[in-house]
Enzyme design. Structure first.
Site, PDB file in Angstrom:
ATOM      1  N   ARG A   1       0.791  -1.227   0.000  1.00 17.22           N
ATOM      2  CA  ARG A   1       0.000   0.000   0.000  1.00 17.22           C
ATOM      3  C   ARG A   1       0.826   1.282   0.000  1.00 17.22           C
ATOM      4  NH1 ARG A   1      -2.695  -3.962   1.676  1.00 17.22           N
ATOM      5  NH2 ARG A   1      -0.730  -4.454   2.664  1.00 17.22           N
TER       6      ARG A   1
ATOM      7  N   LYS B   1      26.251  -3.839  -1.529  1.00 16.59           N
ATOM      8  CA  LYS B   1      27.713  -3.905  -1.765  1.00 16.59           C
ATOM      9  C   LYS B   1      28.474  -3.130  -0.680  1.00 16.59           C
ATOM     10  CE  LYS B   1      26.608  -3.340  -6.616  1.00 16.59           C
ATOM     11  NZ  LYS B   1      26.687  -2.296  -7.656  1.00 16.59           N
TER      12      LYS B   1
ATOM     13  N   ARG C   1      11.263   3.704   3.200  1.00 14.29           N
ATOM     14  CA  ARG C   1      10.912   2.691   4.208  1.00 14.29           C
ATOM     15  C   ARG C   1      12.169   1.878   4.474  1.00 14.29           C
ATOM     16  NH1 ARG C   1       5.736  -1.229   4.587  1.00 14.29           N
ATOM     17  NH2 ARG C   1       4.850   0.807   5.115  1.00 14.29           N
TER      18      ARG C   1
ATOM     19  N   HIS D   1       5.375   5.438  11.560  1.00 10.89           N
ATOM     20  CA  HIS D   1       4.793   5.338  10.210  1.00 10.89           C
ATOM     21  C   HIS D   1       3.835   6.533  10.084  1.00 10.89           C
ATOM     22  CE1 HIS D   1       3.408   3.883   6.491  1.00 10.89           C
ATOM     23  NE2 HIS D   1       3.029   2.651   6.803  1.00 10.89           N
TER      24      HIS D   1
END
Ligand code: CP
Length: 313
Positions: free
Chosen positions: A58, A87, A108, A136
């Site tokens: 979402r 890396k 995120r 969030h």
């Protein structure tokens, strides 16, 4: 016209005052009323970097949809394995590249505090799309918008939070926003998944009325029930997750026993805690809630980039 300073970066729900939230809800509502063709072009020429180092459906898709609906473009990286972080590149160096290629970034990341590190590295706006067990904030804003759209002002509402209150970052973030309203909060969870003390301390300090219980039936006397899944990915001990995973589940008959036509919200994804037989009840709001994510994230992109048209504020 640019939004007020709190909308330059979106990192934490603590950054907003009640005035900011009222402003934001008004902007989102006005944007939702506009025709799609009138919105398209508002961010023409702008590029969103969509950086998702932890799984998402979402948040990523609604941010990308929001940018495309506004006429902007999107560059994206999904998972560490397809980024040079695999890396050994640092998040700081990654962000320096993102700054060179884009106008705004959404991130995120599985580690709490990462979005703040990312924002400190660059001069473009950065939006936290969920950082580990941290915050969030854009989900909390869309949850607030959902309550506003479906039930009006949160003032006077009795709101139940159900499920994994220990690890659920969407609940932790939304609680911060709702502290600005005159709400009653009911925390319903197994004892082992109760709300951490730090959040309760903050609520007491703000004189917010709240109760804690293990009894799911308490939601029958609430205007809103915000249900969450058990956050399997946050458990260090998987045996502990297995012990708790089926400790609560809400189905259609249980929802229909409500005395207040309780609005059922869920940030999604769901697993077994909310039965699919609830889905077609009129008070099941969770798919509409996810849909509001596009409006809310369009509003945030416009505010962060200072591109709200004149007359909108
Ligand atoms: N609600 C939410 O954050 O969903 P995603 O993890 O799918 O983005």
């Amino acid at each position: 016209m640019a939004g007020p300073p709190p909308f330059r970066y979106i990192l934490d729900t603590n950054q907003f005052s009640r005035q900011d939230l009222d402003f934001f809800l008004r902007q989102a509502e006005k944007l939702e009323e506009q025709r799609r063709e009138d919105i398209f072009g508002m961010l023409e020429g702008k590029i969103l970097a969509s950086l998702f180092f932890e799984s998402s459906t979402r948040t990523r898709l609604s941010f990308e949809t929001a940018m495309l609906r506004l006429g902007g473009q999107v560059i994206t990286t999904v998972g560490f394995q397809f980024s040079s972080i695999s890396k050994g590149e640092t998040l700081y160096d990654t962000m320096k590249m993102v700054e060179a290629y884009s106008d705004i970034a959404v991130i995120r990341h599985p580690v709490e505090g990462s979005s703040r590190i990312a924002a400190a590295a660059v001069s473009i706006p950065v939006i936290n799309a969920g950082d580990g067990t941290g915050q969030h904030p854009t989900q909390a804003l869309l949850d607030l918008y959902t309550i506003f759209r479906e039930r009006g002002s949160p003032d006077g509402l009795r709101i139940a939070f159900i499920g994994d209150l220990k690890f659920g970052r969407t609940i932790h973030s939304l609680i911060h926003l709702l502290q600005h309203y005159n709400v009653e909060m009911i925390f319903i969870s197994p004892l082992d998944l109760a709300l951490p003390e730090s959040y309760k301390k903050s609520l007491r300090k703000q004189n917010v009325s709240f109760e804690e219980t293990e009894d799911m039936k308490e939601m029958w006397d609430c205007d809103v029930a915000y249900v969450t899944r058990i956050q399997e990915e946050r458990f260090v001990d998987k045996n502990e997750f297995d012990r708790l995973k089926n400790s609560y589940s809400i189905n259609r008959a249980f929802v229909q026993a409500s005395r207040r036509n309780t609005l059922i919200m869920h940030p999604l994804p769901r697993v077994s805690e909310l039965s699919t037989d609830v889905d077609d009840l009129p008070n099941a709001a969770y798919f509409r809630q996810a849909g509001y994510g596009v409006t809310v994230r369009m509003t945030l992109l416009l505010l962060c980039l200072g591109n709200f048209p004149e007359g909108q504020s």
